[in-house]
Design an enzyme around this catalytic site. Structure first.
Site, PDB file in Angstrom:
ATOM      1  N   ASP A  24      -7.066   0.740   4.407  1.00 42.28           N
ATOM      2  CA  ASP A  24      -8.282   1.546   4.451  1.00 42.28           C
ATOM      3  C   ASP A  24      -8.312   2.379   3.166  1.00 42.28           C
ATOM      4  OD1 ASP A  24     -10.582   2.934   5.563  1.00 42.28           O
ATOM      5  OD2 ASP A  24      -9.254   4.605   6.006  1.00 42.28           O
ATOM      6  N   SER A  25      -9.448   3.023   2.934  1.00 44.36           N
ATOM      7  CA  SER A  25      -9.545   3.935   1.795  1.00 44.36           C
ATOM      8  C   SER A  25      -8.597   5.123   1.968  1.00 44.36           C
ATOM      9  CB  SER A  25     -10.975   4.469   1.689  1.00 44.36           C
ATOM     10  OG  SER A  25     -11.268   5.235   2.843  1.00 44.36           O
ATOM     11  N   TYR A  56     -14.293   5.825  -0.319  1.00 41.56           N
ATOM     12  CA  TYR A  56     -14.946   4.639  -0.854  1.00 41.56           C
ATOM     13  C   TYR A  56     -16.469   4.770  -0.724  1.00 41.56           C
ATOM     14  CZ  TYR A  56     -10.675   1.646  -0.965  1.00 41.56           C
ATOM     15  OH  TYR A  56      -9.450   1.062  -1.232  1.00 41.56           O
ATOM     16  N   GLY A  57     -16.870   5.572   0.276  1.00 45.67           N
ATOM     17  CA  GLY A  57     -18.280   5.606   0.684  1.00 45.67           C
ATOM     18  C   GLY A  57     -19.279   5.985  -0.392  1.00 45.67           C
ATOM     19  N   CYS A  87     -11.595  -0.759   7.482  1.00 45.90           N
ATOM     20  CA  CYS A  87     -12.541   0.138   6.812  1.00 45.90           C
ATOM     21  C   CYS A  87     -13.904  -0.532   6.839  1.00 45.90           C
ATOM     22  CB  CYS A  87     -12.075   0.357   5.376  1.00 45.90           C
ATOM     23  SG  CYS A  87     -13.202   1.344   4.370  1.00 45.90           S
ATOM     24  N   ASN A  88     -14.869   0.134   7.452  1.00 42.87           N
ATOM     25  CA  ASN A  88     -16.227  -0.425   7.534  1.00 42.87           C
ATOM     26  C   ASN A  88     -16.842  -0.567   6.147  1.00 42.87           C
ATOM     27  OD1 ASN A  88     -17.213  -0.099  10.680  1.00 42.87           O
ATOM     28  ND2 ASN A  88     -15.687   1.400  10.097  1.00 42.87           N
ATOM     29  N   CYS A 200     -17.160   4.434  11.036  1.00 45.68           N
ATOM     30  CA  CYS A 200     -16.177   4.668   9.977  1.00 45.68           C
ATOM     31  C   CYS A 200     -14.855   4.923  10.693  1.00 45.68           C
ATOM     32  CB  CYS A 200     -16.590   5.887   9.158  1.00 45.68           C
ATOM     33  SG  CYS A 200     -15.295   6.493   8.058  1.00 45.68           S
ATOM     34  N   THR A 201     -13.817   4.267  10.232  1.00 44.17           N
ATOM     35  CA  THR A 201     -12.554   4.335  10.971  1.00 44.17           C
ATOM     36  C   THR A 201     -11.883   5.711  10.892  1.00 44.17           C
ATOM     37  OG1 THR A 201     -11.431   3.365   9.053  1.00 44.17           O
ATOM     38  CG2 THR A 201     -12.102   1.861  10.807  1.00 44.17           C
TER      39      THR A 201
HETATM   40  N1  DGL Z   1     -12.570   4.559   6.860  1.00 43.38           N
HETATM   41  C1  DGL Z   1     -13.615   4.155   5.953  1.00 43.38           C
HETATM   42  C2  DGL Z   1     -14.708   3.420   6.721  1.00 43.38           C
HETATM   43  O1  DGL Z   1     -14.465   2.944   7.803  1.00 43.38           O
HETATM   44  C3  DGL Z   1     -14.043   5.339   5.162  1.00 43.38           C
HETATM   45  C4  DGL Z   1     -14.742   5.000   3.917  1.00 43.38           C
HETATM   46  C5  DGL Z   1     -14.662   6.035   2.832  1.00 43.38           C
HETATM   47  O2  DGL Z   1     -13.591   6.197   2.285  1.00 43.38           O
HETATM   48  O3  DGL Z   1     -15.689   6.628   2.499  1.00 43.38           O
HETATM   49  O4  DGL Z   1     -15.797   3.265   6.251  1.00 43.38           O
END
Ligand code: DGL
Length: 290
Positions: A24-25, A56-57, A87-88, A200-201
């Site tokens: 994930d990020s 990441y968003g 991560c979505n 978002c996870t």
């Molecule tokens: N956990 C990531 C998700 O599910 C977060 C993304 C991010 O870092 O902005 O989208």
């Protein structure tokens, strides 16, 4: 940049005892790893928290894709048998390219649980909390339009800017995090949402704050009238079924390992591991640059 003209990488593992790579990020993907650990109790997990590059968003799809390729190559160097993009945002940006570049590797993605929400909603109004990047992605927009038309359900989308940063800082109980959650959840309730998708996870880590806002808005007796959808369990089920199909599930009763790496702060990942697994996980966490 990722060069899509590269020949596919035909890496494939046939080792049932190999680990599963989850990334994930940041620490959010641990909310998915927790379900994997529960459902696939014999599997060893490698977790990569790309916290040095979170969130990441608010990054471009190509920047996110580039990070994903680096992390997947890192996992391949550790000879994993499957990868979970927990991560979505990364799934929306990169899963198509990842699957076409590694056609023989099991790669499971994570997507906002719009379909499960349809089973739950009675008001036919579903709130979706996610990153801006996920909500603007073609993958999400296509699914939302299709399900809306088929079911007559209205999806009210809320980009939760700044929430991932709060969680990455370890602020799971602060007033600032509660205020931010309140500012995102209240409009969904005002619009009549009776189901809220955690797209978002990271957000399951603040589900207690979301529930607190629902309780403030609805009153204590009505808190359960709004359901939260977390897709971690569905991801774990999908992973199990793909491993079984490929005869790659680990049948052993031995103690599974949990090893993690982060491009950010080791102490935050360690705290999140304890929070997510509610145990002193048998784990090792190391800082890495990638
Ligand atoms: N956990 C990531 C998700 O599910 C977060 C993304 C991010 O870092 O902005 O989208």
């Amino acid at each position: 940049m990722v060069d899509s003209s590269l020949r596919p990488n035909l890496y494939q593992s046939t080792d049932r005892h190999a680990a599963i790579g989850v990334f994930d990020s940041g620490i959010g993907g641990l909310s998915v790893a927790r379900h994997i650990r529960h459902r696939l109790a014999h599997e060893s997990l490698l977790y990569f928290s790309d916290s040095g590059y979170a969130p990441y968003g608010d990054k471009s799809e190509s920047a996110i894709t580039e990070r994903c390729f680096k992390i997947v190559d890192f996992f391949i160097a550790h000879q994993v048998k499957a990868i979970v993009v927990a991560c979505n945002t990364a799934t929306a940006a990169a899963i198509v390219q990842l699957r076409s570049h590694y056609p023989k590797l099991i790669i499971v993605g994570t997507e906002p649980g719009l379909k499960p929400a349809l089973q739950m909603t009675q008001s036919k109004i579903v709130g979706v909390m996610a990153t801006k990047s996920t909500l603007e992605s073609q993958k999400f927009l296509t699914l939302k339009a299709q399900l809306s038309t088929e079911s007559g359900t209205h999806f009210v989308c809320q980009a939760c800017i700044g929430l991932v940063d709060q969680i990455e800082r370890g602020e799971l109980h602060s007033d600032a995090s509660l205020d931010l959650v309140r500012s995102y959840v209240t409009p969904l309730l005002q619009r009549g949402a009776d189901t809220i998708v955690l797209g978002c996870t990271h957000y399951p880590f603040v589900s207690h704050l979301i529930e607190q806002v629902i309780c403030e808005y609805k009153g204590e007796n009505e808190t359960n009238s709004v359901k939260l959808i977390d897709t971690g369990e569905a991801v774990a089920r999908r992973l199990r079924s793909l491993l079984e199909q490929a005869e790659l599930d680990n049948p052993e009763q031995s103690t599974p390992q949990l090893t993690s790496w982060t491009t950010g702060r080791v102490d935050i990942v360690k705290n999140a591991l304890t929070h997510a697994f509610l145990e002193q996980a048998i784990s090792l966490t190391e800082y890495v640059t990638l």
